[in-house]
Design an enzyme around this catalytic site. Structure first.
Site: not given
Ligand code: EPU
Length: 333
Positions: A161, A233, A329
């Protein structure tokens, strides 16, 4: 197009009701050059895309600029690859849909990310194991002297990012076109999260099936900004040293994580916020989304200050429980 004292309500997906002293929109690089030459762009100014990664905290007493440079043009092609030059104002997902329709591989995991092509190259958008830097070859810019400068991807300092274009000394550099290389040879990135599981709903693995799977996963977790204001995010996932990670992992054996390098590990901030009990909780008119704790939402009529108050409270909880300081972010203006 030039508007004085313009509401920014329809220019930020958080749905924050603020105004700008002036809003300028241009349709071509030549038109941007004329605005610069005519000294229409006065300090302070801010370039925005579709405002999907922004939180306004007050009226903007300056010039908001928005590119409407369009066009998706093939500039080179071999049996294996295609190179395309895309206007900064093209809606990101229109570009992804176009690639999928043409049978070009590479962008499909980035389906329905809100925003525009220019901002994608500034923010290095990423999802489901793919970052836009993996597809970019060149970023074409215009600076406040009206000069066109092209940056090859190696010069863009891409990281999670982050890019050269986010540095404060690059504030007067505007993205006008982004060049991408897509593959004409079938290849997918499917080893992230629940993509494979979601693909079981489709008879074959095709570009369109992967796109539909990504859309289904996102729709199940991320709120539609047309329905409830948000900027995706709100926080970045923190990258910590292995020395900091290991005791945490002993304490929380179910904590998800991604290896970044030999000594660095990325921990999902959403998981930590969820563990702190914030999911679905509101503070005034701002809330933590009930399906993805990394997303803050506007329940209706929230001000930027309401969202910041919630963000500060969430950060304090995460720091207290996990000893990790998480950072927004979204760009706070
Ligand atoms: N998780 C939880 N509870 C929650 C949210 C997440 O336990 O409320 C756990 C999930 O179960 C999973 C892990 O955390 O094991 C990661 O969650 P997720 O795959 O939803 O992705 P994220 O790390 O929360 C990032 C990006 C997203 C992108 C997703 C998928 C960032 C800041 N965000 O989110 O990007 O869609 O991965 O690749 O890196 C954005 O930047 O606006 C965005 C939506």
């Amino acid at each position: 197009m030039k508007l004085e004292h313009c509401s920014l309500l329809s220019h930020n997906t958080f749905g924050i009701d603020v105004a700008a002293r002036c809003f300028l929109e241009y349709n071509s690089a030549e038109e941007l050059g004329r605005l610069i030459a005519d000294r229409q762009i006065t300090e302070p100014y801010l370039h925005i895309g579709s405002g999907s990664n922004l939180l306004f905290t007050k009226d903007y007493d300056g010039v908001i600029l928005h590119s409407r440079i369009g066009g998706i043009e093939v500039i080179d092609e071999t049996d294996e690859s295609v190179w395309v030059r895309v206007g900064a104002g093209v809606v990101w997902d229109d570009f992804v849909a176009y690639c999928v329709a043409q049978g070009w591989y590479g962008a499909e995991n980035l389906s329905i990310i809100p925003g525009e092509v220019g901002a994608s190259a500034v923010q290095n958008i990423g999802a489901y194991g793919v970052e836009v830097k993996d597809l970019i070859t060149v970023v074409e810019t215009m600076n406040m002297r009206g000069e066109i400068v092209s940056y090859p991807v190696e010069a863009c300092a891409y990281a999670y990012r982050d890019s050269l274009f986010k540095r404060s000394d690059m504030k007067d550099v505007f993205v006008i076109y982004v060049c991408f290389r897509l593959s004409k040879i079938e290849r997918y990135t499917l080893n992230y999260g629940t993509i494979l599981q979601e693909l079981e709903n489709h008879p074959n693995v095709t570009l369109e099936a992967v796109r539909q799977s990504i859309i289904a996963i996102r729709d199940s977790k991320l709120p539609d900004p047309h329905v409830v204001g948000n900027a995706g995010s709100f926080f970045m996932n923190p990258v910590v040293s292995r020395a900091q990670f290991e005791p945490l992992q002993r304490q929380y054996p179910r904590m998800p994580f991604y290896e970044v390098s030999e000594n660095k590990v990325k921990i999902p901030a959403g998981w930590m916020i969820d563990q702190c009990g914030w999911k679905g909780k509101a503070l005034g008119a701002a809330a933590v989304h009930d399906k993805q704790a990394l997303v803050l939402v506007n329940l209706g009529g929230a001000t930027g200050a309401d969202v910041i108050a919630l963000s500060d409270a969430v950060r304090a909880s995460v720091c207290e429980k996990f000893g990790i300081d998480i950072h927004p972010e979204v760009n706070i203006v």
